[in-house]
Design a protein around this motif. Sequence first.
Motif, PDB file in Angstrom:
ATOM      1  N   THR A  20       1.209 -13.463   3.646  1.00 49.52           N
ATOM      2  CA  THR A  20      -0.223 -13.360   3.140  1.00 49.52           C
ATOM      3  C   THR A  20       0.109 -12.389   4.433  1.00 49.52           C
ATOM      4  N   ARG A  21       0.997 -11.359   5.220  1.00 51.98           N
ATOM      5  CA  ARG A  21       1.297 -11.146   5.908  1.00 51.98           C
ATOM      6  C   ARG A  21      -0.079  -9.745   5.599  1.00 51.98           C
ATOM      7  N   ALA A  22       0.013  -8.863   4.365  1.00 54.34           N
ATOM      8  CA  ALA A  22      -0.938  -8.071   4.762  1.00 54.34           C
ATOM      9  C   ALA A  22      -2.097  -7.377   5.480  1.00 54.34           C
ATOM     10  N   GLN A  23      -2.556  -9.049   5.202  1.00 56.00           N
ATOM     11  CA  GLN A  23      -3.967  -8.971   6.126  1.00 56.00           C
ATOM     12  C   GLN A  23      -4.324  -8.312   6.882  1.00 56.00           C
ATOM     13  N   LEU A  56       1.241   9.149   4.507  1.00 55.58           N
ATOM     14  CA  LEU A  56       2.028   7.815   3.995  1.00 55.58           C
ATOM     15  C   LEU A  56       3.089   6.283   4.492  1.00 55.58           C
ATOM     16  N   GLU A  57       2.921   5.524   4.488  1.00 58.98           N
ATOM     17  CA  GLU A  57       4.549   4.209   5.009  1.00 58.98           C
ATOM     18  C   GLU A  57       3.500   3.079   3.729  1.00 58.98           C
ATOM     19  N   ILE A  58       4.433   2.798   3.378  1.00 62.31           N
ATOM     20  CA  ILE A  58       4.861   1.684   2.772  1.00 62.31           C
ATOM     21  C   ILE A  58       5.354   0.742   3.328  1.00 62.31           C
ATOM     22  N   ALA A  59       5.144  -0.314   2.611  1.00 63.23           N
ATOM     23  CA  ALA A  59       6.170  -1.269   3.101  1.00 63.23           C
ATOM     24  C   ALA A  59       6.346  -2.774   1.760  1.00 63.23           C
ATOM     25  N   PRO A  60       7.084  -3.528   1.580  1.00 64.93           N
ATOM     26  CA  PRO A  60       6.887  -4.037   0.624  1.00 64.93           C
ATOM     27  C   PRO A  60       6.283  -5.721   0.865  1.00 64.93           C
ATOM     28  N   ILE A  61       5.417  -6.035  -0.443  1.00 66.21           N
ATOM     29  CA  ILE A  61       5.303  -7.443  -0.319  1.00 66.21           C
ATOM     30  C   ILE A  61       6.127  -8.366  -1.243  1.00 66.21           C
ATOM     31  N   ALA A  62       6.850  -9.409  -0.567  1.00 67.12           N
ATOM     32  CA  ALA A  62       7.854 -10.179  -1.744  1.00 67.12           C
ATOM     33  C   ALA A  62       7.020 -12.149  -1.450  1.00 67.12           C
ATOM     34  N   HIS A  99       1.695  -2.767   0.876  1.00 70.75           N
ATOM     35  CA  HIS A  99       0.834  -2.940   1.181  1.00 70.75           C
ATOM     36  C   HIS A  99       1.613  -1.479   2.626  1.00 70.75           C
ATOM     37  N   GLY A 100      -0.010  -0.571   2.416  1.00 68.31           N
ATOM     38  CA  GLY A 100       0.690   0.539   4.157  1.00 68.31           C
ATOM     39  C   GLY A 100      -0.290   1.055   4.062  1.00 68.31           C
ATOM     40  N   ASP A 101       0.316   2.446   4.990  1.00 71.41           N
ATOM     41  CA  ASP A 101      -0.985   3.017   6.274  1.00 71.41           C
ATOM     42  C   ASP A 101      -0.964   4.325   5.363  1.00 71.41           C
ATOM     43  N   VAL A 102      -2.471   5.176   6.031  1.00 71.53           N
ATOM     44  CA  VAL A 102      -2.908   6.685   5.640  1.00 71.53           C
ATOM     45  C   VAL A 102      -2.685   7.322   7.182  1.00 71.53           C
ATOM     46  N   ALA A 103      -1.366   7.866   7.656  1.00 67.16           N
ATOM     47  CA  ALA A 103      -1.656   8.759   8.766  1.00 67.16           C
ATOM     48  C   ALA A 103      -2.518   7.786  10.729  1.00 67.16           C
ATOM     49  N   GLY A 104      -2.538   6.633   9.883  1.00 65.92           N
ATOM     50  CA  GLY A 104      -3.465   5.407  10.920  1.00 65.92           C
ATOM     51  C   GLY A 104      -4.741   5.322  11.075  1.00 65.92           C
TER      52      GLY A 104
END
Length: 394
Positions: A20-23, A56-62, A99-104
């Motif tokens: 659940t690292r996206a927390q 926009l930066e995105i990363a996987p949850i698996a 999970h991701g981030d938009v310009a902080g």
Amino acid sequence: MRHLARAAGGAAVLLALSTTRAQEPAPAAVTASPAAGGEPLGPGFRERLRLALGPLEIAPIALIALQAAPFVGDDALSQAGDSAEQPGFRLRRVRAGLHGDVAGLVRFAISTDLAGGDEATARIHEAWGGVTALPALEIYAGARTVPFSRSAMTGAGEGALTERPLAVRAIAPFTQVGIQAEGHFQDRAFSYYAGVYNAFQRSDQFYTGHAESLAPLGNRFEGIAVAGRLATEPRGPIGRTIQDVARSPFRVAAGADGFFSNGGARTLYGASADVLVHAAGLHALGEVLWTGASPRSVPTQPIAQVTSVTSLAVVLEAGYMIVARQLGVSGRVEWIDPSVAVEDEGDNLVLTGGVSYHAYDDLVKAQLDYTHREELGGLSLANDTLVLQLQLSL
């Protein structure tokens, strides 16, 4: 039994993936390539495993987590919180998402459990978005982990043993739908969390715990719940795992929290406090959890509970990383009293010991645990279990 043990050994080529690292999404990194001169799967590779698309930066949850149980006591029962009822295999967790981030300024996450519940049906695990421009005031909305109990807030694949403490699984509300504010100061020297949610629903069976309602029909039968937590990490962030996998300098983290749920069937309330210490490979965790449930005179849904019940539990855990980022041992003791007014076989002393092997900075982890449950009142049950878990997590 011998054939099953051989099958469990052969299953080591399978991997399990649970997190659940996206927390708490890590600060944005802008490249998917390894650091210059570093190993592709060395420490910190997850922070580099991000795709940048402009702001926009995105990363996987698996996730895939496979459990093999070569030994299970004849009285083991899943409704009582046991990991297995018969010797065999279990696909414990299967999770996928982003999970991701938009310009902080904005963070978000959405993930799905692809084999959840007894029916192994797909369901949303988490789905939330938040405004994070100010570290002192971050606002999140959606389905997210309620800030209650350190073990519950820690990712499912980031514990020292295969499962969270049985007491935590029975008492914590886990993922619920609502709006949450949180803030962090001085590199997490002080943090706060506060949220409002749909009212929580729990089972009549104590060890089955709360329903993780995603409210597809809105707040149809329930009321409103509130929860809050205060926490401190005075010597700097303690990291995402319960184990001190990196054998770090001395760190300590402590927190206290509570919730109140004004539900249509029950009024629920609870509180907990926890301390976690990391020091040169040693970890020590202590948690105290208290909860109560009072039935409504005219419940909105059928329930079997007819009187108020108060529950109490204590969790103590310790372990040591023999080889940094590779090999560790851990042990846990739990004292659980589902109803302080009654002495019966529901009162449990749970002893769990295990060994864990980590590879590629926790990308791959194998764990072998033995759990002994001793009923403190009433009939003593044969419900010990031996579980091998193979995990791969992003």
